[in-house]
Design an enzyme around this catalytic site. Structure first.
Site, PDB file in Angstrom:
ATOM      1  N   THR A 151      10.803  36.498 -49.824  1.00 30.36           N
ATOM      2  CA  THR A 151      11.850  37.046 -48.966  1.00 30.36           C
ATOM      3  C   THR A 151      13.060  37.342 -49.838  1.00 30.36           C
ATOM      4  O   THR A 151      13.645  36.427 -50.426  1.00 30.36           O
ATOM      5  CB  THR A 151      12.226  36.059 -47.854  1.00 30.36           C
ATOM      6  OG1 THR A 151      11.091  35.850 -47.015  1.00 30.36           O
ATOM      7  CG2 THR A 151      13.371  36.605 -47.005  1.00 30.36           C
ATOM      8  N   LYS A 196      19.191  30.658 -47.671  1.00 29.70           N
ATOM      9  CA  LYS A 196      19.029  31.784 -48.597  1.00 29.70           C
ATOM     10  C   LYS A 196      18.665  33.045 -47.831  1.00 29.70           C
ATOM     11  O   LYS A 196      19.247  34.115 -48.043  1.00 29.70           O
ATOM     12  CB  LYS A 196      17.944  31.444 -49.626  1.00 29.70           C
ATOM     13  CG  LYS A 196      17.663  32.533 -50.666  1.00 29.70           C
ATOM     14  CD  LYS A 196      16.504  33.437 -50.278  1.00 29.70           C
ATOM     15  CE  LYS A 196      15.178  32.698 -50.300  1.00 29.70           C
ATOM     16  NZ  LYS A 196      14.047  33.631 -49.999  1.00 29.70           N
ATOM     17  N   LYS A 243      11.760  41.542 -42.022  1.00 27.90           N
ATOM     18  CA  LYS A 243      11.806  40.090 -42.192  1.00 27.90           C
ATOM     19  C   LYS A 243      13.192  39.548 -41.820  1.00 27.90           C
ATOM     20  O   LYS A 243      13.311  38.459 -41.230  1.00 27.90           O
ATOM     21  CB  LYS A 243      11.463  39.709 -43.642  1.00 27.90           C
ATOM     22  CG  LYS A 243      11.512  38.199 -43.944  1.00 27.90           C
ATOM     23  CD  LYS A 243      10.524  37.397 -43.113  1.00 27.90           C
ATOM     24  CE  LYS A 243      10.630  35.898 -43.362  1.00 27.90           C
ATOM     25  NZ  LYS A 243      10.082  35.471 -44.664  1.00 27.90           N
TER      26      LYS A 243
END
Length: 282
Positions: free
Chosen positions: A89, A232, A164
């Site tokens: 990601t 994150k 995502k």
């Protein structure tokens, strides 16, 4: 016929994904910064590369590493590779720039972040968002089939990471709803097991209720998905939202709780640890 594949990153997600490729009959070469994490795959028939430079002559190299800078460093260290499939990601704009860099070397790049958590990786039931050229995404879809419940092209380079980001917004909201609901039920003196089961079976139910709910009730804070990883991801979400002027009130609320968890040294615990925080605050 099996393909010759490389897989970089033998973490909670990457190791089981590589294992599914082995089980499907592919010839898999793995690499991880900490070699010992690759040993269980070697016992099952994988080859361990001594360096990224050894991942040569393969049909594709798959990555599941940390963030944008980690992906860029791995891609820069790889020998010329036909197809790179990145399950990490990272930032959408990072995916686009990395795709351009790979293309400049004659290769092809598909950003392919996943959702479904460590359980999905272990069970081979991940959902995968593919961003890139249509032919490249078709090739990637065939390769990742052993661990994908669903894999679809969602647009050009960077679109996989944008999808995502949208997914992580939903994940964060569902996590907050679960933790807040159960913290309220506990404060009210309700039976938490019954609350989780009955609310989860109705219109308030979600993947979080089904999978994270039992962990919360056991006070099981093992990942799962760690606090530091979710934060994150949220940094990438916030940057992408700023680019398009999107509001993120729910995400900001969840991230504030995760920041508190991080301040308590709970970085590597599951994101479900926010239930503890809400119970304490009540």
């Amino acid at each position: 016929m099996g393909k010759r594949l490389g897989f970089v990153g033998m973490g909670t997600m990457g190791a089981p994904m590589a294992g599914h490729l082995l089980a499907a009959g592919h010839d898999v070469t793995v690499w991880n910064r900490t070699r010992v994490k690759a040993l269980p795959l070697a016992e099952r028939g994988a080859t361990i590369a001594d360096s990224l430079a050894d991942l040569v002559g393969l049909d594709a190299v798959l990555l599941c590493v940390g963030g944008t800078d980690d992906v860029r460093a791995v891609v820069d260290a790889l020998p010329p590779t036909g197809l790179v499939i990145d399950h990490s990601t990272i930032a959408p704009d990072g995916a686009r720039s990395i795709a351009d860099a790979v293309a400049a070397r004659g290769g092809r790049f598909v950003d392919a972040p996943v959702t479904g958590g460590s359980m999905g990786a272990a069970n081979g039931t991940l959902t995968i968002f593919l961003g890139g050229e249509e032919a490249d995404c078709d090739a990637a879809k065939e390769i990742v089939a052993p661990y994908a419940k669903r894999a679809e092209r969602v647009g050009p380079s960077g679109a996989g990471q944008t999808m995502k980001a949208a997914n992580q917004i939903a994940v964060g909201g569902a996590l907050l709803a679960l933790a807040e609901s159960l913290a309220f039920a506990k404060r009210a003196g309700l039976d938490l097991g019954q609350a989780r089961a009955m609310i989860g079976a109705g219109s308030g139910g979600s993947w979080a209720f089904e999978n994270y709910g039992p962990k919360m009730l056991r006070d099981d804070v093992t990942p799962g998905f760690a606090v530091r990883h979710q934060r994150k991801d949220f940094r990438y979400v916030r940057a992408a939202a700023a680019d398009i002027g999107a509001a993120l009130p729910g995400t900001e609320a969840v991230d504030a709780l995760l920041a508190e968890a991080e301040a308590r040294g709970w970085d590597d615990l599951t994101t479900g640890v926010i239930f503890r925080l809400l119970v304490e605050e009540a």
